[in-house]
Design a protein around this motif. Structure first.
Motif, PDB file in Angstrom:
ATOM      1  N   MET A   1       0.853  -1.186   0.000  1.00  8.56           N
ATOM      2  CA  MET A   1       0.000   0.000   0.000  1.00  8.56           C
ATOM      3  C   MET A   1       0.890   1.237   0.000  1.00  8.56           C
ATOM      4  N   ARG A   2       0.282   2.411  -0.242  1.00  8.22           N
ATOM      5  CA  ARG A   2       1.029   3.660  -0.309  1.00  8.22           C
ATOM      6  C   ARG A   2       0.753   4.504   0.925  1.00  8.22           C
ATOM      7  N   ALA A   3       1.774   5.291   1.310  1.00  7.83           N
ATOM      8  CA  ALA A   3       1.650   6.126   2.494  1.00  7.83           C
ATOM      9  C   ALA A   3       2.617   7.297   2.395  1.00  7.83           C
ATOM     10  N   ALA A   4       2.335   8.344   3.185  1.00  3.98           N
ATOM     11  CA  ALA A   4       3.210   9.512   3.253  1.00  3.98           C
ATOM     12  C   ALA A   4       4.268   9.302   4.331  1.00  3.98           C
ATOM     13  N   LEU A   5       5.516   9.579   3.976  1.00  5.01           N
ATOM     14  CA  LEU A   5       6.623   9.518   4.927  1.00  5.01           C
ATOM     15  C   LEU A   5       7.393  10.824   4.880  1.00  5.01           C
ATOM     16  N   MET A   6       7.764  11.316   6.064  1.00 10.58           N
ATOM     17  CA  MET A   6       8.611  12.497   6.144  1.00 10.58           C
ATOM     18  C   MET A   6      10.031  12.038   6.469  1.00 10.58           C
ATOM     19  N   TYR A   7      10.974  12.415   5.613  1.00 10.47           N
ATOM     20  CA  TYR A   7      12.364  12.016   5.789  1.00 10.47           C
ATOM     21  C   TYR A   7      13.150  13.039   6.603  1.00 10.47           C
ATOM     22  N   GLN A   8      12.846  14.290   6.389  1.00 15.06           N
ATOM     23  CA  GLN A   8      13.476  15.375   7.129  1.00 15.06           C
ATOM     24  C   GLN A   8      12.683  16.635   6.828  1.00 15.06           C
ATOM     25  N   ALA A   9      13.088  17.738   7.420  1.00  9.20           N
ATOM     26  CA  ALA A   9      12.370  18.989   7.203  1.00  9.20           C
ATOM     27  C   ALA A   9      12.212  19.278   5.714  1.00  9.20           C
ATOM     28  N   GLY A  10      10.962  19.512   5.305  1.00 10.95           N
ATOM     29  CA  GLY A  10      10.672  19.861   3.925  1.00 10.95           C
ATOM     30  C   GLY A  10      10.667  18.708   2.948  1.00 10.95           C
ATOM     31  N   ASP A  11      10.870  17.484   3.436  1.00 15.37           N
ATOM     32  CA  ASP A  11      10.998  16.323   2.545  1.00 15.37           C
ATOM     33  C   ASP A  11       9.940  15.282   2.875  1.00 15.37           C
ATOM     34  N   VAL A  12       8.791  15.377   2.185  1.00 13.11           N
ATOM     35  CA  VAL A  12       7.693  14.411   2.337  1.00 13.11           C
ATOM     36  C   VAL A  12       7.564  13.636   1.043  1.00 13.11           C
ATOM     37  N   ARG A  13       7.466  12.313   1.162  1.00  7.86           N
ATOM     38  CA  ARG A  13       7.386  11.466  -0.026  1.00  7.86           C
ATOM     39  C   ARG A  13       6.231  10.471   0.118  1.00  7.86           C
ATOM     40  N   ILE A  14       5.672  10.088  -1.033  1.00  6.89           N
ATOM     41  CA  ILE A  14       4.670   9.024  -1.069  1.00  6.89           C
ATOM     42  C   ILE A  14       5.371   7.770  -1.568  1.00  6.89           C
ATOM     43  N   GLU A  15       5.345   6.719  -0.734  1.00  4.15           N
ATOM     44  CA  GLU A  15       6.079   5.502  -1.060  1.00  4.15           C
ATOM     45  C   GLU A  15       5.229   4.275  -0.792  1.00  4.15           C
ATOM     46  N   ASN A  16       5.638   3.166  -1.391  1.00  5.74           N
ATOM     47  CA  ASN A  16       5.037   1.880  -1.071  1.00  5.74           C
ATOM     48  C   ASN A  16       5.598   1.387   0.259  1.00  5.74           C
ATOM     49  N   VAL A  17       4.717   0.951   1.133  1.00 17.35           N
ATOM     50  CA  VAL A  17       5.110   0.442   2.445  1.00 17.35           C
ATOM     51  C   VAL A  17       4.399  -0.893   2.669  1.00 17.35           C
ATOM     52  N   PRO A  18       4.855  -1.703   3.621  1.00 17.11           N
ATOM     53  CA  PRO A  18       4.156  -2.956   3.902  1.00 17.11           C
ATOM     54  C   PRO A  18       2.701  -2.705   4.287  1.00 17.11           C
ATOM     55  N   ASP A  19       1.828  -3.570   3.835  1.00 21.20           N
ATOM     56  CA  ASP A  19       0.411  -3.425   4.164  1.00 21.20           C
ATOM     57  C   ASP A  19       0.198  -3.446   5.674  1.00 21.20           C
ATOM     58  N   SER A  20      -0.680  -2.556   6.154  1.00 22.44           N
ATOM     59  CA  SER A  20      -1.095  -2.627   7.557  1.00 22.44           C
ATOM     60  C   SER A  20      -1.866  -3.915   7.775  1.00 22.44           C
ATOM     61  N   ARG A  21      -1.717  -4.490   8.969  1.00 22.22           N
ATOM     62  CA  ARG A  21      -2.405  -5.745   9.276  1.00 22.22           C
ATOM     63  C   ARG A  21      -2.711  -5.821  10.761  1.00 22.22           C
ATOM     64  N   ILE A  22      -3.641  -6.669  11.121  1.00 19.01           N
ATOM     65  CA  ILE A  22      -3.992  -6.884  12.520  1.00 19.01           C
ATOM     66  C   ILE A  22      -2.803  -7.500  13.258  1.00 19.01           C
ATOM     67  N   LYS A  23      -2.426  -6.893  14.389  1.00 20.18           N
ATOM     68  CA  LYS A  23      -1.349  -7.434  15.217  1.00 20.18           C
ATOM     69  C   LYS A  23      -1.833  -7.904  16.585  1.00 20.18           C
ATOM     70  N   HIS A  24      -2.884  -7.256  17.091  1.00 19.07           N
ATOM     71  CA  HIS A  24      -3.390  -7.563  18.425  1.00 19.07           C
ATOM     72  C   HIS A  24      -4.896  -7.802  18.358  1.00 19.07           C
ATOM     73  N   PRO A  25      -5.457  -8.574  19.274  1.00 17.62           N
ATOM     74  CA  PRO A  25      -6.895  -8.867  19.240  1.00 17.62           C
ATOM     75  C   PRO A  25      -7.775  -7.626  19.326  1.00 17.62           C
ATOM     76  N   THR A  26      -7.247  -6.526  19.847  1.00 17.43           N
ATOM     77  CA  THR A  26      -8.037  -5.307  20.008  1.00 17.43           C
ATOM     78  C   THR A  26      -7.899  -4.344  18.821  1.00 17.43           C
TER      79      THR A  26
END
Length: 347
Positions: A1-26
């Protein structure tokens, strides 16, 4: 999936990241249908170092539940939900006192403390889903979505400023800051019955919206000149409450200058300083109270939502630009340089 990441001041990128998934029962897995860029996101945008990046961004979102953990009981697949910027179980001692930002069971109370998750993305894992998420009684394409999204942070934060200030009908109020939170503070002060609302801001398009939300006066001057102007407008004494929605020392100093004896300064702008005058010459000697803090917006959602659903208020007007995920980096720049007040993101 795609998401916004900030690398440093003024540097925001849209990149592919691992899909979010259920980790805990809640947990719940939510496909995001609307999110936004917050004024507080601009703080790291100004000063983040490479040591702190890359970091997932975004803490305000609406989306559709795609999956739930085994312990989740109040949500099901297909529910449309809004998520506050703070995680909470909504049942602990502090949550029962409407202080969900201090939930004893939220290991990371705020979204920026949750590893590899963020609201400026296609999907997100929501911890403590039963307590954090609130179901919305509208369709994902409802025209009310922008206004309902403000319940995730900006409207609740402006309301928290007004609420902790204890505003009652007939009072005089000053709001410092014409950003989205300041405008929501104006709307909230009006909702609670303030008779006079002075908005301190310099950007006409924003202060015009502030007037629409309930501001009776606008003061563009800053510093001692601005303080003198507010006092002139309020009979020389200042206002019963000052809602400070900026977070910088000059804004706090203006607040001290315009609050009347026995009044209250309510601060919801994320403070960019630790030392502020509270002694005899500033607050103590005039019996001035200091309130505010990170807003427990979860406590206000059910209270504020009916006015939005009934069309009594339209806080979604703070969104003056809309983009998709690819446009998020430009959205940061536009909010930083002021062409945009608040950017709505439709993944």
């Amino acid at each position: 999936m795609r998401a916004a990441l900030m690398y440093q001041a003024g540097d925001v990128r849209i990149e592919n990241v691992p899909d979010s998934r259920i980790k805990h029962p809640t947990d719940a897995l939510v496909r995001i249908t609307a999110s936004c860029i917050c004024g507080s996101d601009l703080h790291p945008y100004h000063r983040m170092t490479t040591d702190d990046g890359p970091a997932r961004m975004g803490h305000e979102l609406i989306g559709i539940v795609e999956e739930t953990g085994a312990a989740v009981t109040t949500l099901k697949k297909g529910d449309l939900v809004v998520s506050p910027f703070a995680i909470s179980d909504n049942v602990c001692e502090f949550c029962r006192e409407n202080l969900q930002t201090s939930c004893t069971h939220a290991h990371a109370a705020f979204w920026d403390g949750i590893e590899d998750e963020g609201g400026q993305a296609e999907a997100v894992r929501v911890p403590l889903a039963d307590g954090t998420l609130v179901k919305l009684p509208v369709a994902p394409d409802s025209e009310l979505i922008p206004s309902l999204l403000t319940l995730a942070d900006v409207f609740g934060t402006g309301y928290h400023a007004a609420k902790t200030a204890g505003i009652i009908p007939g009072q005089k109020v000053t709001v410092i800051g014409d950003g989205a939170v300041g405008l929501m503070a104006v709307l909230s002060a009006k909702r609670l019955g303030a008779e006079q609302i002075v908005l301190m801001g310099r950007h006409k398009a924003r202060t015009d919206l502030g007037r629409e939300f309930g501001a009776t006066d606008v003061v563009a001057e800053r510093g001692e000149e601005g303080i003198a102007r507010v006092r002139e407008l309020t009979g020389g004494h200042g206002t019963h409450a000052v809602l400070e929605a900026v977070g910088h020392m000059p804004a706090y100093e203006q607040a001290v200058g315009v609050v009347r004896p026995g009044g209250v300064i309510s601060r919801v702008g994320v403070p960019q300083f630790e030392e502020a005058p509270v002694g005899f010459a500033s607050l103590f000697g005039r019996n001035i109270r200091l309130a505010g803090g990170p807003a427990p917006v979860r406590a206000y959602i059910e209270e504020l939502m009916p006015d939005i659903l009934e069309g009594t208020i339209n806080p979604g007007k703070v969104f003056d630009a809309t983009t998709d995920l690819d446009g998020v980096p430009a959205g940061y720049q536009d909010m930083d340089e002021r062409p945009s007040l608040k950017v709505l993101v439709r993944p």
